[in-house]
Design a protein around this motif. Structure first.
Motif, short mmCIF file in Angstrom:
data_model
loop_
_atom_site.label_atom_id
_atom_site.label_comp_id
_atom_site.label_asym_id
_atom_site.label_seq_id
_atom_site.Cartn_x
_atom_site.Cartn_y
_atom_site.Cartn_z
N TYR A 23 55.43 7.77 33.09
CA TYR A 23 55.39 7.31 34.44
C TYR A 23 54.60 8.24 35.06
CZ TYR A 23 56.98 6.56 39.28
OH TYR A 23 56.84 6.34 40.67
N ALA A 24 54.62 9.47 35.32
CA ALA A 24 53.64 10.23 35.93
C ALA A 24 52.05 10.02 35.72
CB ALA A 24 54.15 11.80 35.78
N ILE A 25 51.64 9.56 34.59
CA ILE A 25 50.26 9.51 34.39
C ILE A 25 50.08 7.93 34.51
CG2 ILE A 25 48.43 9.62 32.58
CD1 ILE A 25 50.28 11.67 31.31
N ARG A 26 50.77 7.06 34.24
CA ARG A 26 50.46 5.68 34.28
C ARG A 26 51.38 4.56 35.06
NH1 ARG A 26 49.37 7.45 29.49
NH2 ARG A 26 47.33 7.82 28.94
N ASN A 27 52.28 5.12 35.75
CA ASN A 27 53.28 4.34 36.39
C ASN A 27 53.69 3.31 35.55
OD1 ASN A 27 54.91 2.99 38.22
ND2 ASN A 27 53.21 2.68 39.93
N GLY A 28 53.68 1.97 35.89
CA GLY A 28 53.97 0.68 35.01
C GLY A 28 52.83 0.34 34.06
N ALA A 29 51.59 0.76 34.21
CA ALA A 29 50.59 0.24 33.41
C ALA A 29 50.98 0.33 31.88
CB ALA A 29 49.20 0.95 33.77
N LEU A 30 50.46 -0.69 31.12
CA LEU A 30 50.49 -0.65 29.69
C LEU A 30 49.19 0.09 29.37
CD1 LEU A 30 50.97 -4.43 29.11
CD2 LEU A 30 52.72 -2.61 29.33
N PHE A 31 49.58 0.87 28.07
CA PHE A 31 48.66 1.68 27.53
C PHE A 31 48.93 1.76 26.13
CE2 PHE A 31 47.17 6.00 26.20
CZ PHE A 31 45.99 5.81 26.75
N PRO A 32 47.78 1.22 25.34
CA PRO A 32 48.03 1.13 24.01
C PRO A 32 48.16 2.47 23.36
CG PRO A 32 46.29 -0.17 24.70
CD PRO A 32 46.55 0.64 25.66
N ALA A 33 49.53 2.77 22.79
CA ALA A 33 49.50 4.06 21.96
C ALA A 33 50.83 3.84 20.94
CB ALA A 33 50.04 5.11 22.96
N ASP A 34 50.82 4.55 19.97
CA ASP A 34 51.74 4.51 19.26
C ASP A 34 53.40 5.15 19.57
OD1 ASP A 34 51.97 7.47 18.80
OD2 ASP A 34 51.15 7.38 17.07
N PRO A 35 54.44 5.10 18.94
CA PRO A 35 55.71 5.42 19.55
C PRO A 35 55.65 7.14 19.94
CG PRO A 35 56.01 4.22 17.83
CD PRO A 35 54.74 4.33 17.75
N ASN A 36 54.66 7.82 19.34
CA ASN A 36 54.70 9.22 19.65
C ASN A 36 53.71 9.67 20.80
OD1 ASN A 36 56.53 10.05 17.75
ND2 ASN A 36 54.64 9.69 15.99
N GLY A 37 53.07 8.68 21.56
CA GLY A 37 52.33 8.46 22.55
C GLY A 37 50.92 8.63 22.12
N VAL A 38 50.59 8.73 21.03
CA VAL A 38 48.90 9.03 20.51
C VAL A 38 48.39 7.57 20.83
CG1 VAL A 38 47.54 9.44 18.55
CG2 VAL A 38 50.00 10.46 18.68
N PRO A 39 47.38 7.77 21.76
CA PRO A 39 46.66 6.64 22.13
C PRO A 39 45.97 5.88 20.67
CG PRO A 39 46.07 8.64 23.36
CD PRO A 39 46.74 8.94 22.26
N TRP A 40 45.77 4.59 21.05
CA TRP A 40 45.09 3.66 20.00
C TRP A 40 43.76 4.15 19.99
CZ3 TRP A 40 41.03 0.58 19.53
CH2 TRP A 40 40.75 -0.20 18.40
N THR A 41 42.93 4.16 18.68
CA THR A 41 41.72 4.53 18.54
C THR A 41 41.13 3.38 17.54
OG1 THR A 41 39.85 6.13 17.95
CG2 THR A 41 42.25 6.56 17.38
N ALA A 42 39.80 3.14 17.69
CA ALA A 42 39.22 2.10 16.54
C ALA A 42 39.32 3.05 15.25
CB ALA A 42 37.73 2.18 17.05
N THR A 43 39.36 4.32 15.21
CA THR A 43 39.55 4.95 14.04
C THR A 43 40.67 4.39 12.91
OG1 THR A 43 40.93 6.76 14.77
CG2 THR A 43 38.28 7.04 14.77
N TYR A 44 41.62 3.69 13.72
CA TYR A 44 42.71 3.04 12.92
C TYR A 44 42.16 1.69 12.01
CZ TYR A 44 46.04 5.40 15.97
OH TYR A 44 46.52 6.80 16.61
N ILE A 45 40.75 1.38 12.48
CA ILE A 45 40.49 0.19 11.75
C ILE A 45 39.71 0.59 10.30
CG2 ILE A 45 38.54 -1.77 11.83
CD1 ILE A 45 39.36 -1.90 14.75
#
Length: 116
Positions: A23-45
């Motif tokens: 909430y402090a960083i993004r309020n209610g904005a969606l942010f693609p991340a895994d359940p641990n909060g690690v942001p999505w990256t193209a390296t997953y492809i």
């Protein structure tokens, strides 16, 4: 789904649910991340320029996603969220089947005698 589950939640409720830093960083904005909060990256492809290897990778990803939805269903309590998770889980099953069909077609093509 996340928006629906957190809509109208107070800051105190978000903090109690462990979402205070989000909430402090993004309020209610969606942010693609895994359940641990690690942001999505193209390296997953994963791509190897080999259609058989790539399709196997795709099929494995669908099975991992299906398993994740099953785990989320075990954790969920909200009936609407559970319905959405069931739909998403079944969609992964269909994707797995379609990739399997594509794999069969590619393998048949690769094994076919080519006459020019």
């Amino acid at each position: 789904m996340i928006y629906q589950l957190t809509e109208g939640a107070t800051v105190e409720q978000l903090e109690a649910a462990g979402l205070g830093t989000f909430y402090a960083i993004r309020n209610g904005a969606l942010f693609p991340a895994d359940p641990n909060g690690v942001p999505w990256t193209a390296t997953y492809i994963q791509a190897h320029a080999d259609p058989v290897a790539d399709l196997h990778e795709d099929m494995a990803a669908e099975q991992k996603a299906r398993a994740t939805y099953e785990h989320l269903l075990n954790l969920a309590e909200d009936p609407g969220a559970k319905d959405a998770l069931r739909f998403l889980r079944e969609r992964e099953v269909v994707h797995f089947q379609r990739f399997g069909e594509a794999l069969r077609i590619v393998q048949e093509y690769q094994q076919a005698k080519k006459v020019y």
